[in-house]
Design a protein around this motif. Structure first.
Motif, PDB file in Angstrom:
ATOM      1  N   GLU A  27       0.821  -1.210   0.000  1.00  0.00           N
ATOM      2  CA  GLU A  27       0.000   0.000   0.000  1.00  0.00           C
ATOM      3  C   GLU A  27       0.859   1.266   0.000  1.00  0.00           C
ATOM      4  O   GLU A  27       0.576   2.230  -0.715  1.00  0.00           O
ATOM      5  CB  GLU A  27      -0.911  -0.018   1.223  1.00  0.00           C
ATOM      6  CG  GLU A  27      -1.863   1.140   1.302  1.00  0.00           C
ATOM      7  CD  GLU A  27      -2.802   1.029   2.488  1.00  0.00           C
ATOM      8  OE1 GLU A  27      -2.951   2.034   3.188  1.00  0.00           O
ATOM      9  OE2 GLU A  27      -3.379  -0.053   2.699  1.00  0.00           O
ATOM     10  N   ALA A  28       1.909   1.267   0.791  1.00  0.00           N
ATOM     11  CA  ALA A  28       2.780   2.444   0.867  1.00  0.00           C
ATOM     12  C   ALA A  28       3.446   2.726  -0.472  1.00  0.00           C
ATOM     13  O   ALA A  28       3.555   3.888  -0.901  1.00  0.00           O
ATOM     14  CB  ALA A  28       3.825   2.252   1.960  1.00  0.00           C
ATOM     15  N   ALA A  29       3.882   1.679  -1.160  1.00  0.00           N
ATOM     16  CA  ALA A  29       4.518   1.853  -2.465  1.00  0.00           C
ATOM     17  C   ALA A  29       3.513   2.366  -3.491  1.00  0.00           C
ATOM     18  O   ALA A  29       3.841   3.199  -4.336  1.00  0.00           O
ATOM     19  CB  ALA A  29       5.142   0.540  -2.934  1.00  0.00           C
ATOM     20  N   ALA A  30       2.276   1.882  -3.427  1.00  0.00           N
ATOM     21  CA  ALA A  30       1.233   2.358  -4.342  1.00  0.00           C
ATOM     22  C   ALA A  30       0.951   3.837  -4.115  1.00  0.00           C
ATOM     23  O   ALA A  30       0.834   4.611  -5.079  1.00  0.00           O
ATOM     24  CB  ALA A  30      -0.044   1.538  -4.162  1.00  0.00           C
ATOM     25  N   LEU A  31       0.861   4.254  -2.865  1.00  0.00           N
ATOM     26  CA  LEU A  31       0.619   5.657  -2.549  1.00  0.00           C
ATOM     27  C   LEU A  31       1.795   6.519  -2.996  1.00  0.00           C
ATOM     28  O   LEU A  31       1.605   7.599  -3.566  1.00  0.00           O
ATOM     29  CB  LEU A  31       0.372   5.823  -1.052  1.00  0.00           C
ATOM     30  CG  LEU A  31      -0.030   7.220  -0.589  1.00  0.00           C
ATOM     31  CD1 LEU A  31      -1.309   7.679  -1.279  1.00  0.00           C
ATOM     32  CD2 LEU A  31      -0.217   7.234   0.918  1.00  0.00           C
ATOM     33  N   ALA A  32       3.002   6.035  -2.803  1.00  0.00           N
ATOM     34  CA  ALA A  32       4.192   6.772  -3.244  1.00  0.00           C
ATOM     35  C   ALA A  32       4.195   6.947  -4.755  1.00  0.00           C
ATOM     36  O   ALA A  32       4.521   8.026  -5.269  1.00  0.00           O
ATOM     37  CB  ALA A  32       5.458   6.053  -2.782  1.00  0.00           C
ATOM     38  N   MET A  33       3.821   5.907  -5.480  1.00  0.00           N
ATOM     39  CA  MET A  33       3.768   6.005  -6.934  1.00  0.00           C
ATOM     40  C   MET A  33       2.695   6.988  -7.391  1.00  0.00           C
ATOM     41  O   MET A  33       2.893   7.746  -8.335  1.00  0.00           O
ATOM     42  CB  MET A  33       3.516   4.626  -7.553  1.00  0.00           C
ATOM     43  CG  MET A  33       4.687   3.684  -7.415  1.00  0.00           C
ATOM     44  SD  MET A  33       4.306   2.006  -7.951  1.00  0.00           S
ATOM     45  CE  MET A  33       4.099   2.250  -9.703  1.00  0.00           C
ATOM     46  N   ALA A  34       1.558   6.994  -6.715  1.00  0.00           N
ATOM     47  CA  ALA A  34       0.445   7.874  -7.102  1.00  0.00           C
ATOM     48  C   ALA A  34       0.764   9.342  -6.864  1.00  0.00           C
ATOM     49  O   ALA A  34       0.206  10.213  -7.528  1.00  0.00           O
ATOM     50  CB  ALA A  34      -0.820   7.484  -6.330  1.00  0.00           C
ATOM     51  N   THR A  35       1.649   9.628  -5.930  1.00  0.00           N
ATOM     52  CA  THR A  35       1.972  11.015  -5.603  1.00  0.00           C
ATOM     53  C   THR A  35       3.351  11.435  -6.099  1.00  0.00           C
ATOM     54  O   THR A  35       3.791  12.556  -5.850  1.00  0.00           O
ATOM     55  CB  THR A  35       1.892  11.238  -4.076  1.00  0.00           C
ATOM     56  OG1 THR A  35       2.758  10.325  -3.421  1.00  0.00           O
ATOM     57  CG2 THR A  35       0.463  11.049  -3.583  1.00  0.00           C
ATOM     58  N   ASP A  36       4.028  10.569  -6.829  1.00  0.00           N
ATOM     59  CA  ASP A  36       5.364  10.847  -7.362  1.00  0.00           C
ATOM     60  C   ASP A  36       5.288  11.894  -8.476  1.00  0.00           C
ATOM     61  O   ASP A  36       4.544  11.718  -9.431  1.00  0.00           O
ATOM     62  CB  ASP A  36       5.970   9.557  -7.896  1.00  0.00           C
ATOM     63  CG  ASP A  36       7.387   9.718  -8.415  1.00  0.00           C
ATOM     64  OD1 ASP A  36       7.871  10.865  -8.569  1.00  0.00           O
ATOM     65  OD2 ASP A  36       8.020   8.694  -8.682  1.00  0.00           O
ATOM     66  N   PRO A  37       6.069  12.974  -8.394  1.00  0.00           N
ATOM     67  CA  PRO A  37       6.040  14.002  -9.441  1.00  0.00           C
ATOM     68  C   PRO A  37       6.431  13.476 -10.818  1.00  0.00           C
ATOM     69  O   PRO A  37       6.074  14.073 -11.824  1.00  0.00           O
ATOM     70  CB  PRO A  37       7.060  15.039  -8.963  1.00  0.00           C
ATOM     71  CG  PRO A  37       7.264  14.771  -7.531  1.00  0.00           C
ATOM     72  CD  PRO A  37       6.961  13.320  -7.301  1.00  0.00           C
ATOM     73  N   LYS A  38       7.139  12.363 -10.870  1.00  0.00           N
ATOM     74  CA  LYS A  38       7.551  11.812 -12.166  1.00  0.00           C
ATOM     75  C   LYS A  38       6.488  10.893 -12.776  1.00  0.00           C
ATOM     76  O   LYS A  38       6.596  10.493 -13.918  1.00  0.00           O
ATOM     77  CB  LYS A  38       8.857  11.059 -12.006  1.00  0.00           C
ATOM     78  CG  LYS A  38      10.013  11.956 -11.605  1.00  0.00           C
ATOM     79  CD  LYS A  38      11.289  11.160 -11.456  1.00  0.00           C
ATOM     80  CE  LYS A  38      12.406  12.028 -10.985  1.00  0.00           C
ATOM     81  NZ  LYS A  38      12.576  12.070  -9.543  1.00  0.00           N
ATOM     82  N   ALA A  39       5.466  10.557 -11.988  1.00  0.00           N
ATOM     83  CA  ALA A  39       4.393   9.704 -12.507  1.00  0.00           C
ATOM     84  C   ALA A  39       3.612  10.475 -13.565  1.00  0.00           C
ATOM     85  O   ALA A  39       3.600  11.704 -13.592  1.00  0.00           O
ATOM     86  CB  ALA A  39       3.468   9.277 -11.368  1.00  0.00           C
ATOM     87  N   ASN A  40       2.954   9.758 -14.447  1.00  0.00           N
ATOM     88  CA  ASN A  40       2.122  10.377 -15.485  1.00  0.00           C
ATOM     89  C   ASN A  40       2.936  11.328 -16.342  1.00  0.00           C
ATOM     90  O   ASN A  40       2.445  12.378 -16.768  1.00  0.00           O
ATOM     91  CB  ASN A  40       0.926  11.090 -14.846  1.00  0.00           C
ATOM     92  CG  ASN A  40      -0.110  11.481 -15.874  1.00  0.00           C
ATOM     93  OD1 ASN A  40      -0.303  10.786 -16.844  1.00  0.00           O
ATOM     94  ND2 ASN A  40      -0.765  12.600 -15.668  1.00  0.00           N
ATOM     95  N   ASN A  41       4.187  11.010 -16.581  1.00  0.00           N
ATOM     96  CA  ASN A  41       5.063  11.825 -17.428  1.00  0.00           C
ATOM     97  C   ASN A  41       5.217  13.250 -16.920  1.00  0.00           C
ATOM     98  O   ASN A  41       5.433  14.173 -17.692  1.00  0.00           O
ATOM     99  CB  ASN A  41       4.571  11.838 -18.877  1.00  0.00           C
ATOM    100  CG  ASN A  41       4.582  10.455 -19.477  1.00  0.00           C
ATOM    101  OD1 ASN A  41       5.520   9.702 -19.272  1.00  0.00           O
ATOM    102  ND2 ASN A  41       3.540  10.101 -20.193  1.00  0.00           N
ATOM    103  N   GLY A  42       5.058  13.470 -15.626  1.00  0.00           N
ATOM    104  CA  GLY A  42       5.216  14.802 -15.064  1.00  0.00           C
ATOM    105  C   GLY A  42       4.145  15.781 -15.486  1.00  0.00           C
ATOM    106  O   GLY A  42       4.345  16.981 -15.485  1.00  0.00           O
ATOM    107  N   ASP A  43       2.969  15.268 -15.849  1.00  0.00           N
ATOM    108  CA  ASP A  43       1.881  16.115 -16.356  1.00  0.00           C
ATOM    109  C   ASP A  43       1.080  16.719 -15.214  1.00  0.00           C
ATOM    110  O   ASP A  43      -0.097  16.478 -15.058  1.00  0.00           O
ATOM    111  CB  ASP A  43       0.970  15.278 -17.265  1.00  0.00           C
ATOM    112  CG  ASP A  43      -0.112  16.107 -17.919  1.00  0.00           C
ATOM    113  OD1 ASP A  43       0.110  17.297 -18.162  1.00  0.00           O
ATOM    114  OD2 ASP A  43      -1.191  15.542 -18.179  1.00  0.00           O
TER     115      ASP A  43
END
Length: 79
Positions: A27-43
């Motif tokens: 769960e922690a890794a999923a939350l980190a990925m969802a809030t990562d500035p680099k996720a979604n190509n930085g859009d």
């Protein structure tokens, strides 16, 4: 690895994400990925537009094959 549905707990505005489906180790890794500035190509200012960087407006649910029948994810192109 498991699938996690990360969803907003507040109202989404136009052109904001309501939820994302993520494969992660926990769960922690999923939350980190969802809030990562680099996720979604930085859009956006952080991973997904409308997701607060501290995760305070998000819930994380581990998905498995059990539970009631429901639609998990839809993909709709707006505009």
């Amino acid at each position: 690895m498991a699938l996690y549905l990360v969803s907003r707990t507040d109202d989404a505005w136009w052109d904001e994400y309501r939820s994302v489906l993520i494969r992660a180790k926990d769960e922690a890794a999923a939350l980190a990925m969802a809030t990562d500035p680099k996720a979604n190509n930085g859009d956006g200012p952080y991973g997904f537009e409308g997701f607060k960087p501290d995760g305070s407006n998000l819930s994380v649910e581990r998905l498995d094959g059990r539970g009631k029948a429901t639609v998990i994810l839809t993909d709709f192109k707006a505009g």
